[in-house]
Structures are given as structure tokens and as C-alpha cells.
Design a protein around this motif. Structure first.
Motif, short mmCIF file in Angstrom:
data_model
loop_
_atom_site.label_atom_id
_atom_site.label_comp_id
_atom_site.label_asym_id
_atom_site.label_seq_id
_atom_site.Cartn_x
_atom_site.Cartn_y
_atom_site.Cartn_z
N GLY A 141 0.78 -1.23 0.00
CA GLY A 141 0.00 0.00 0.00
C GLY A 141 0.81 1.28 0.00
N ARG A 142 2.06 1.21 -0.46
CA ARG A 142 2.90 2.41 -0.50
C ARG A 142 2.46 3.33 -1.62
NH1 ARG A 142 3.76 0.00 3.60
NH2 ARG A 142 5.78 -0.53 4.44
N LYS A 143 2.64 4.63 -1.41
CA LYS A 143 2.32 5.62 -2.44
C LYS A 143 3.27 5.44 -3.62
CE LYS A 143 0.44 9.01 0.71
NZ LYS A 143 0.54 10.35 1.26
N MET A 144 2.86 5.97 -4.77
CA MET A 144 3.63 5.82 -6.00
C MET A 144 5.09 6.22 -5.83
SD MET A 144 3.69 5.10 -9.29
CE MET A 144 2.04 5.18 -9.94
N ASP A 145 5.34 7.41 -5.31
CA ASP A 145 6.72 7.90 -5.17
C ASP A 145 7.56 6.97 -4.28
OD1 ASP A 145 6.10 10.04 -6.77
OD2 ASP A 145 5.97 11.50 -5.13
#
Length: 171
Positions: A141-145
Motif C-alpha cells: 500500500g505504499r504511495k507511487m513515489d
């Protein structure tokens, strides 16, 4: 600190300073390319007998090979197990194999051997970095960046746009 290991060639061990965590072996002089995202993780390109020995001597416990058999030039599984390390192979030939099912299998391997000093490799580190980025985005679930940065720290390069596009699609 330097270490000279019995009759190994000079390409296996270098006189340059090396990490104590790697038993004095300077893996950056042995592996090409070489990425070290953290103390327990090594990402590199294709292996051969001398690189397998260097990894074992450096205290690596697990080798994860993302290359399919047709890219291997020797019996890597046999060499790794003979050197006393665990061996897992998850063939990822390219972008077409960057599917959620393969990333789930990759995650399962990493969880099964959690805490082990691990060498993760493909031909260049690019597929390894792609798998790490997709795992971070899809399963963690990490953000794109954050997912992309994690992938780059593990060798993601040529597949960067493909991984970015795949992370845009919700899972």
C-alpha cells in the motif's frame, strides 16, 4: 579491514575496505551491478560460480533468482545449495511477467525467509527492482513515489515506466 580467502581468484576478494557485516568481503568489487538497499539485502546481476562463492563467504543465507533457466549459464541452484545457502527461483522474463500472481509469489518467498541475509538477482537488477516496487505498491500500500524509490534503490531502471503504469492500476 581486508580478507584473503584461500585460493580464490583476486576477483572474488578485493583489498579495498569492506563491510564487517559481509565478513570483510567487498561485494561491490565482485558483483556487477551491485545495489545495497539495506544491511540484509544485496541486489545484483547474473551470478557465476565465483560470485556464488563470494556471496556465501559474505554470509548470505538466501539467493533469490528472477532469471528463467534459458538465461543461466550454469546450474545455479546446485552451486548455491552446495555453498550452503537456500535457493529460490521465480522466473521473470520481462514486463509480461510482472503480474500480480508473480509478485504475490515473490512476497511469499520474502516472508518465508524473513530476517535472512538475501541476495536478489536477475540479469541486471532491473527486474528485481521492478518486483520490489510492485510489491511495495500493490501489496504494501505504499504511495507511487515511495514504491518507485524503493524499486530504484533495488536496481529498477529500464522497466521504470512499465512499473509506474502498472502501479496506476488499482489492485
Amino acid at each position: 579491514m581486508t580478507l584473503n580467502i584461500d585460493a580464490q581468484s583476486s576477483t572474488d576478494v578485493d583489498a579495498a575496505p569492506a563491510s564487517v557485516a559481509d565478513n570483510g568481503i567487498n561485494l561491490s568489487k565482485v558483483l556487477e551491478p551491485y545495489f545495497r538497499p539495506d544491511e540484509q539485502t544485496i541486489v545484483c546481476g547474473a551470478l557465476d560460480e565465483s560470485r556464488v562463492k563470494a556471496l556465501a563467504n559474505a554470509g548470505v543465507e538466501l539467493v533469490i533468482n528472477l532469471q528463467p533457466d534459458d538465461e543461466l549459464s550454469f546450474d545455479e541452484a546446485e552451486a548455491v545449495t552446495r555453498a550452503g545457502m537456500y535457493y529460490e527461483q521465480l522466473p521473470i522474463s520481462g514486463a509480461q511477467d510482472l503480474k500480480q500472481l508473480n509478485i504475490l509469489a515473490f512476497d511469499n518467498i520474502l516472508r518465508q525467509y524473513h530476517g535472512k541475509k538475501t541476495a536478489l538477482h536477475c540479469g541486471s537488477g532491473n527486474r528485481a527492482g521492478a518486483a520490489i516496487a510492485l510489491r511495495a505498491g500493490w501489496l504494501r500500500g505504499r504511495k507511487m513515489d515511495t514504491a518507485m524509490a524503493r524499486g530504484r534503490s533495488h536496481g529498477l531502471a529500464g522497466l521504470e515506466q512499465e512499473v509506474h503504469n502498472r502501479l496506476l492500476v488499482p489492485r
